[in-house]
Design an enzyme around this catalytic site. Structure first.
Site, short mmCIF file in Angstrom:
data_model
loop_
_atom_site.label_atom_id
_atom_site.label_comp_id
_atom_site.label_asym_id
_atom_site.label_seq_id
_atom_site.Cartn_x
_atom_site.Cartn_y
_atom_site.Cartn_z
N ARG A 83 49.83 42.82 25.95
CA ARG A 83 50.09 43.32 27.23
C ARG A 83 49.71 42.31 28.58
O ARG A 83 48.91 41.69 28.50
CB ARG A 83 49.60 44.56 27.48
N TYR A 222 57.22 41.84 23.36
CA TYR A 222 56.10 42.15 22.51
C TYR A 222 55.36 43.37 23.00
O TYR A 222 55.05 43.72 24.08
CB TYR A 222 54.85 41.05 22.78
N LYS A 231 53.13 52.79 26.09
CA LYS A 231 52.45 52.76 27.01
C LYS A 231 53.12 53.00 28.20
O LYS A 231 52.75 53.88 29.28
CB LYS A 231 51.59 51.41 27.16
N HIS A 251 45.22 58.23 26.33
CA HIS A 251 45.22 57.17 25.49
C HIS A 251 44.06 57.39 24.34
O HIS A 251 43.19 56.95 24.18
CB HIS A 251 44.73 55.90 26.02
N SER A 273 41.90 49.85 24.10
CA SER A 273 42.83 49.06 23.08
C SER A 273 41.91 48.32 22.28
O SER A 273 41.25 47.56 22.88
CB SER A 273 44.17 48.40 23.86
N CYS A 275 39.70 49.00 20.04
CA CYS A 275 38.40 49.46 19.94
C CYS A 275 38.11 50.30 18.68
O CYS A 275 37.13 51.03 18.36
CB CYS A 275 37.59 49.92 20.98
N GLY A 276 38.97 50.35 17.64
CA GLY A 276 38.89 51.06 16.31
C GLY A 276 39.57 52.56 16.45
O GLY A 276 38.95 53.16 15.74
N THR A 278 42.39 53.54 15.48
CA THR A 278 43.32 53.50 14.02
C THR A 278 42.30 53.66 13.07
O THR A 278 42.29 54.28 12.01
CB THR A 278 44.12 52.32 13.92
N ASP A 300 46.69 56.48 18.73
CA ASP A 300 46.94 55.90 20.02
C ASP A 300 47.14 56.93 21.20
O ASP A 300 46.52 56.56 22.16
CB ASP A 300 47.90 54.83 19.96
N ALA A 391 47.25 40.12 16.78
CA ALA A 391 48.36 40.43 15.79
C ALA A 391 48.41 41.71 15.47
O ALA A 391 47.52 42.39 15.60
CB ALA A 391 48.23 39.40 14.59
N ARG A 392 49.84 42.35 15.26
CA ARG A 392 49.86 43.76 14.85
C ARG A 392 50.61 43.82 13.76
O ARG A 392 51.51 43.10 13.40
CB ARG A 392 50.60 44.32 16.53
N GLY A 517 33.33 53.67 8.06
CA GLY A 517 33.59 54.86 7.36
C GLY A 517 32.08 55.77 7.62
O GLY A 517 32.08 56.81 7.61
O1 SAT Z 1 50.07 48.36 24.66
S1 SAT Z 1 50.20 47.84 23.29
O2 SAT Z 1 51.08 48.68 22.60
O3 SAT Z 1 50.73 46.43 23.13
C1 SAT Z 1 48.65 47.79 22.34
C2 SAT Z 1 47.70 48.57 23.19
O4 SAT Z 1 47.24 47.74 24.20
O5 SAT Z 1 47.04 49.44 22.85
MN MN Z 2 46.25 51.74 22.65
#
Ligand code: SAT
Ligand code: MN
Length: 610
Positions: A83, A222, A231, A251, A273, A275-276, A278, A300, A391-392, A517
């Protein structure tokens, strides 16, 4: 044989029943001058066809079907990897609408610039018309959008990330309203010009029109810059709609937490974004907690509204995961690794010699040879990362083994707890429970975190990131704080609010808490606090666990180490409050007075004793 039905630009709009959409298609065709138009139906056939075409053009690389079925890798242009916050604008007539944490642009000026950038921008390309829904179509706060884009990568990614296709157009009918999302990579192809694998433009604009609710993005292909439902719609425009309609666009991840006795609660958690979120959303409890269940609803974004029962209910408006690959492994997030086993598009990861993917942290041992995210040969000693740090992967939510059965309940799930967390090497303790909604909102409002690779810029510098929404709140942040206070006051039963920090370091620079965990241990204490069954003692910040209140069995963590992790150091907090004060000063008179009072209370608590 079935074929994709490309339409002639001049008459494409005639195929659409919704009058406003037809008008927009006509205008977009005139402005952007695409070669042809495809109205996406969201079918698997369409997805497969577009992916096959992108394999032809070099945008996608098909991965080894045996190792990673139905999956692809893409390499973006090195200038288009995250971003771009300094190119992201909230546009309106009045600069005061957006506040000092957003970049403002006059809406007429923005439109003039955008129309200039879009003039002929789709020459030689297909214009995709992508109708989509954020949240379940039957849900109360579902939002419909239509993204126009010249990127087939965006079209297929949106099929994974949103509810997409013909049923959206049907729901729209002739007069239904939708959120218009206009997108171009800004790289027209002139007659005879050869395409590049990742077309984009050095000059990027990601514009949100506060007054009309439109989104226009040009120059990037991207992530959040281009997948406009995420977002841009679900947070920046979403937060504006939410404020008007009395709900919250956040968020946050959403997870389910079920005790061995079968009692289940739902928790939402805001972290900046990368920071874990997921990892927490898909947490797999360690062996001694194997009779606990953590289930995933979202990783997210959470839309939170007041249910008929007066509680806070949350839905995940998304349909897939766009997660950070580096650091994801069977040790850190086994559920994600299983979810990624198939049907994914990876972007800016490295490729193995047998046609699979790899990224830093995936395996302890690095492969002897890779093709890195730039397409170059890579060996462990070459001194470069193999995958880009941002990388995503794009992965369907239904691939996730820990998916909660309620994940697509149109009403969402009722929240018992809300967590705010940042990435802090110092200052913030492992966990604190706010004494009430106001101190919880204060925790959210003053959240600080070290910056990550999710946005272009310096990595690792602490910045204030209120509610992890700094880059995503589409209006004045001070008014957003007030909206949170008002929302809470209207609930008949408020979720408990907690501050957490998994990232505290010792003087040796090493993390004090194992994280991943083992965060289950903190979740268990939070669960028990919501049930009134865990002990805690008061502190200046709120209720905190003593050694023994959090289950640490099987962890090599003694009382001194625990106390270091929980330490609330007055001198660190005096500096922290000063830094929080800078944010409040910047936001000025819009900061609700209750938050200033809470700050004064903390200042008194941490004041140097004479
Ligand atoms: O905004 S993105 O979807 O590129 C990813 C993020 O910042 O959480
Ligand atoms: Mn995010």
């Amino acid at each position: 044989m079935t074929k994709l039905r490309y339409l002639t630009p001049a008459t494409a709009h005639e195929r659409v029943r919704n009058k406003e959409l037809a008008r927009r298609i006509r205008v977009a065709v005139q402005l952007c001058q695409p070669k042809n138009v495809l109205i996406c139906d969201g079918s698997k056939f369409e997805y497969d066809e577009l992916c096959a075409q992108m394999v032809e053009t070099g945008t996608l690389i098909r991965l080894n079907e045996k190792l990673r079925p139905n999956s692809y890798a893409a390499r973006s242009d090195p200038s288009d990897v995250a971003r771009v916050e300094d190119r992201t604008f909230i546009c309106s007539k009045n600069p005061d609408d957006v506040g000092p944490t957003n970049k403002w642009m006059d809406s007429d000026d923005a439109m003039t610039i955008l129309c200039g950038r879009l003039d002929g921008s789709m020459r030689g390309r297909t214009m995709f018309v992508v109708p989509f829904a954020m949240a379940d179509l039957e849900g109360k706060i579902c939002q419909l959008g239509v993204q126009i884009s010249d990127s087939p990568y965006v079209a297929v990614t949106k099929r994974t990330m949103t509810r997409l296709g013909a049923r959206i157009l049907k729901k729209l009918g002739p007069d239904g309203q939708f959120i218009p999302c206009m997108h171009s990579v800004g790289a027209p192809l002139e007659e005879g010009q050869e395409d590049v694998p990742w077309p984009c433009n050095e000059t990027k604009y990601i514009c949100h029109f506060k007054d009309t609710g439109e989104i226009w993005s040009v120059g990037s292909g991207y992530g959040g810059n281009a997948i406009l439902g995420k977002k841009c719609l679900a947070l920046r425009i979403g937060s504006n709609i939410a404020r008007k309609e009395g709900w919250l666009a956040e968020h946050m991840l959403i997870l389910g937490l079920e005790s061995p006795e079968g009692k289940k609660i739902f928790v939402a958690a805001a972290f900046p974004s990368s920071c874990g979120k997921t990892n927490l959303a898909m947490l797999k409890p360690p062996a001694q907690f194997s009779d606990w269940k953590v289930t995933t609803i979202g990783d997210d974004i959470a839309w939170i509204y007041k249910g008929e029962d007066g509680r806070a209910w949350a839905v995940n408006p998304e349909f897939g995961f766009f997660g950070v690959a580096p650091g994801t492994s069977f040790a850190t997030n086994p559920n994600a690794m299983e979810a990624l086993a198939r049907d994914c598009i990876f972007t800016n990861v490295a490729l193995t010699d047998d046609g699979d993917v790899w990224w830093e942290g995936m395996t302890e041992e690095k492969p002897a040879h890779l093709i890195d995210w730039l397409g170059q040969d890579w060996t462990p000693d070459c001194g470069r990362p193999a995958a880009h740090p941002n990388a995503r992967y794009t992965c369907p939510i239904t691939n996730c083994p820990s998916l909660d059965p309620e994940w697509d309940n149109p009403n969402g799930v009722p929240l018992s707890a809300i967590l705010f967390g940042g990435r802090r090497a110092t200052t913030s303790p492992l966990v604190v429970e706010a004494n009430d909604w106001l101190s919880g909102v204060f925790m959210g409002a003053t959240l600080g975190s070290e910056t990550t690779a999710a946005a272009v810029g310096v990595v690792g510098k602490v910045r204030r990131d209120p509610f992890a929404m700094l880059p995503f709140c589409g209006y004045h942040m001070g008014r957003y704080f007030a909206h949170w206070l008002k929302f809470g006051a209207e609930l008949t039963e408020q979720p408990l609010i907690f501050g957490v920090n998994w990232f505290r370091k010792g003087p040796d620079g090493k993390f004090l808490w194992p994280g991943y965990g083992d965060n289950m241990r903190v979740l268990k204490w939070i669960f028990e606090r919501t049930q009134g069954t865990a002990d805690a003692h008061p502190s200046a910040l709120g209720m905190v666990p003593s050694f023994g209140d959090i289950d640490l069995t099987g962890l090599n963590l003694d009382e001194a180490q625990f106390n270091r992790l929980m330490n609330i150091d007055p001198s660190e907090w005096r500096a922290e409050l000063d830094s929080q004060g800078e944010l409040f000063d910047m936001l000025g008179v819009e900061v609700p007075v209750q938050l200033l009072e809470r700050k004064a209370e903390l200042e008194a608590a941490f004041a140097e004793k004479a």
